[in-house]
Write a protein that holds these residues in place. Sequence first.
Motif, PDB file in Angstrom:
ATOM      1  N   ARG A  68       0.844  -1.202   0.000  1.00  0.00           N
ATOM      2  CA  ARG A  68       0.000   0.000   0.000  1.00  0.00           C
ATOM      3  C   ARG A  68       0.874   1.244   0.000  1.00  0.00           C
ATOM      4  NH1 ARG A  68      -5.411  -0.829   0.856  1.00  0.00           N
ATOM      5  NH2 ARG A  68      -5.980  -2.947   1.515  1.00  0.00           N
ATOM      6  N   GLY A  69       0.389   2.296  -0.660  1.00  0.00           N
ATOM      7  CA  GLY A  69       1.132   3.542  -0.739  1.00  0.00           C
ATOM      8  C   GLY A  69       0.924   4.414   0.475  1.00  0.00           C
ATOM      9  N   SER A  70       1.671   5.505   0.532  1.00  0.00           N
ATOM     10  CA  SER A  70       1.591   6.415   1.674  1.00  0.00           C
ATOM     11  C   SER A  70       0.330   7.265   1.641  1.00  0.00           C
ATOM     12  CB  SER A  70       2.828   7.325   1.699  1.00  0.00           C
ATOM     13  OG  SER A  70       2.938   8.031   0.472  1.00  0.00           O
ATOM     14  N   LYS A  71      -0.281   7.434   0.455  1.00  0.00           N
ATOM     15  CA  LYS A  71      -1.514   8.226   0.322  1.00  0.00           C
ATOM     16  C   LYS A  71      -2.479   7.466  -0.565  1.00  0.00           C
ATOM     17  CE  LYS A  71       1.030  12.548   0.567  1.00  0.00           C
ATOM     18  NZ  LYS A  71       2.201  12.944  -0.156  1.00  0.00           N
ATOM     19  N   ASP A  72      -3.760   7.686  -0.342  1.00  0.00           N
ATOM     20  CA  ASP A  72      -4.776   7.001  -1.139  1.00  0.00           C
ATOM     21  C   ASP A  72      -4.661   7.329  -2.628  1.00  0.00           C
ATOM     22  OD1 ASP A  72      -5.822   5.652   0.970  1.00  0.00           O
ATOM     23  OD2 ASP A  72      -7.600   6.928   1.217  1.00  0.00           O
ATOM     24  N   ARG A  73      -4.339   8.569  -2.943  1.00  0.00           N
ATOM     25  CA  ARG A  73      -4.305   8.976  -4.353  1.00  0.00           C
ATOM     26  C   ARG A  73      -3.185   8.297  -5.124  1.00  0.00           C
ATOM     27  NH1 ARG A  73      -0.811  13.132  -5.976  1.00  0.00           N
ATOM     28  NH2 ARG A  73       0.575  13.900  -4.332  1.00  0.00           N
ATOM     29  N   SER A  74      -2.172   7.802  -4.422  1.00  0.00           N
ATOM     30  CA  SER A  74      -1.056   7.136  -5.090  1.00  0.00           C
ATOM     31  C   SER A  74      -0.941   5.668  -4.703  1.00  0.00           C
ATOM     32  CB  SER A  74       0.262   7.851  -4.768  1.00  0.00           C
ATOM     33  OG  SER A  74       0.522   7.813  -3.366  1.00  0.00           O
ATOM     34  N   CYS A  75      -1.945   5.126  -4.001  1.00  0.00           N
ATOM     35  CA  CYS A  75      -1.882   3.747  -3.526  1.00  0.00           C
ATOM     36  C   CYS A  75      -2.475   2.799  -4.576  1.00  0.00           C
ATOM     37  CB  CYS A  75      -2.628   3.605  -2.207  1.00  0.00           C
ATOM     38  SG  CYS A  75      -2.701   1.892  -1.615  1.00  0.00           S
ATOM     39  N   PRO A  76      -1.682   1.878  -5.094  1.00  0.00           N
ATOM     40  CA  PRO A  76      -2.205   0.947  -6.106  1.00  0.00           C
ATOM     41  C   PRO A  76      -3.253  -0.010  -5.549  1.00  0.00           C
ATOM     42  CG  PRO A  76       0.035   0.350  -5.486  1.00  0.00           C
ATOM     43  CD  PRO A  76      -0.239   1.674  -4.857  1.00  0.00           C
ATOM     44  N   VAL A  77      -3.098  -0.407  -4.283  1.00  0.00           N
ATOM     45  CA  VAL A  77      -4.050  -1.341  -3.690  1.00  0.00           C
ATOM     46  C   VAL A  77      -5.394  -0.644  -3.471  1.00  0.00           C
ATOM     47  CG1 VAL A  77      -4.500  -2.913  -1.768  1.00  0.00           C
ATOM     48  CG2 VAL A  77      -2.160  -2.587  -2.595  1.00  0.00           C
ATOM     49  N   HIS A  78      -5.352   0.589  -2.988  1.00  0.00           N
ATOM     50  CA  HIS A  78      -6.586   1.358  -2.803  1.00  0.00           C
ATOM     51  C   HIS A  78      -7.285   1.581  -4.152  1.00  0.00           C
ATOM     52  CE1 HIS A  78      -9.364   4.287  -1.079  1.00  0.00           C
ATOM     53  NE2 HIS A  78      -9.058   5.111  -2.079  1.00  0.00           N
ATOM     54  N   ALA A  79      -6.521   1.911  -5.185  1.00  0.00           N
ATOM     55  CA  ALA A  79      -7.105   2.117  -6.508  1.00  0.00           C
ATOM     56  C   ALA A  79      -7.758   0.839  -7.019  1.00  0.00           C
ATOM     57  CB  ALA A  79      -6.017   2.586  -7.474  1.00  0.00           C
ATOM     58  N   LEU A  80      -7.120  -0.308  -6.774  1.00  0.00           N
ATOM     59  CA  LEU A  80      -7.687  -1.584  -7.188  1.00  0.00           C
ATOM     60  C   LEU A  80      -8.982  -1.878  -6.438  1.00  0.00           C
ATOM     61  CD1 LEU A  80      -7.412  -4.234  -8.777  1.00  0.00           C
ATOM     62  CD2 LEU A  80      -5.993  -5.107  -6.909  1.00  0.00           C
ATOM     63  N   GLU A  81      -8.988  -1.622  -5.123  1.00  0.00           N
ATOM     64  CA  GLU A  81     -10.193  -1.852  -4.327  1.00  0.00           C
ATOM     65  C   GLU A  81     -11.347  -0.964  -4.795  1.00  0.00           C
ATOM     66  OE1 GLU A  81      -8.523  -3.161   0.070  1.00  0.00           O
ATOM     67  OE2 GLU A  81      -8.416  -1.042  -0.522  1.00  0.00           O
ATOM     68  N   GLN A  82     -11.047   0.300  -5.086  1.00  0.00           N
ATOM     69  CA  GLN A  82     -12.075   1.226  -5.546  1.00  0.00           C
ATOM     70  C   GLN A  82     -12.686   0.771  -6.868  1.00  0.00           C
ATOM     71  OE1 GLN A  82     -12.704   3.009  -2.671  1.00  0.00           O
ATOM     72  NE2 GLN A  82     -12.865   4.863  -3.915  1.00  0.00           N
ATOM     73  N   TRP A  83     -11.840   0.332  -7.779  1.00  0.00           N
ATOM     74  CA  TRP A  83     -12.334  -0.130  -9.071  1.00  0.00           C
ATOM     75  C   TRP A  83     -13.223  -1.361  -8.912  1.00  0.00           C
ATOM     76  CZ3 TRP A  83     -14.044  -0.235 -13.683  1.00  0.00           C
ATOM     77  CH2 TRP A  83     -14.007  -1.389 -14.467  1.00  0.00           C
TER      78      TRP A  83
END
Length: 371
Positions: free
Chosen positions: A246-261
């Motif tokens: 996970r990245g340090s921020k949501d806007r740059s986190c690949p795992v967060h982006a994957l979960e959102q999608w």
Amino acid sequence: MNPTDGKSISSRPALSEDERLDERKRERSEPIALPAHVAGSGRLDRLVDTARDYARAAASENTLKAYAKDWAHFARWCRMKGAEPLPPSPEMIGLYLADLASWSSLSPSKSASRPLSVSTIDRRLSGLAWNYAQRGFTLDRKNRHIATVLAGIKRKHARPPVQKEAILAEDILAMVATLPYDLPGLRDRAILLLGYAGGLRRSEIVSLDVHKDDTPESGGWIEIMEERALLTLDAKTGWREVEVGRGSKDRSCPVHALEQWLHFAKIDFGPVFVGISRDGKRAREKRLNDKHVARLIKRTVLDAGIRSELPEKERLAMFSGHSLRAGLASSAEVDERYVQKQLGHTSAEMTRRYQRRRDRFRVNLTTAAGL
């Protein structure tokens, strides 16, 4: 070289239309079949079909398409020279390679007459070897008529490989910032961040499924955990696991982006990255083509203004799907062996080819030697 055993190539009769049709049928015939002395049956015929499917799975779809084009090009070249592509003739193949390195006799257009690069010629030869193997023949690439011509081509025409530009950390952040937060934007943001952080090939990105064995054509699957996502990939060098933290921020986190999608697209089974309906509100079931990744990279590079001092055509040519892998290798300030493992390289030398911005003089052997 004497490819025609004393006969002039031009003296050989050209193929008739019926003979060319028969040849095309032979070229399209399946390489896997029952032995002539074995009687067919429903079960055996099904096994033949299964064996053909496995044979086709031995190489990627893109590789098979390239090999098919290689064979079609060589067969046409042979016909124009009054020769036969079967059985393999090292002498004729040596002449073919020489023609590729000098000029193409297959097209009157000026652009098509340019010599091919050494890497493309080498790929063409691999395509011919594969096609001959499928037809029950063996092509000896070490035969002097082939090996010496290819060695001469490499010595005379070889150039350093043209590398695509690396997408660095600041670049990827600028690229994802151009994407909206609608459904297509969420998907494309996840593609860019996951591909960058995982050092993935574009084919590996689009081949992912949500779970193991969701689809027959799956190239891997994902497991999302508290601190990371674990990708299990069927890659070029075999199965490998890739950890994406996970990245340090949501806007740059690949795992967060994957979960959102996955959440907003309501995807819980099958391909991870799919097409979207025309109104942009519904995820379809069909898997994305890997060309979408390449187009996405080029589009967001332009939108983000990366290398804006250059003309648009040059900027588009500088970046490709491999720019994501090169970006991770160039930006990650960690021990080289970790980058090598993430990219799935079998040697450190291959990893260094991807490192566009690494400190090549971190160890100064000149001063270490006492100078």
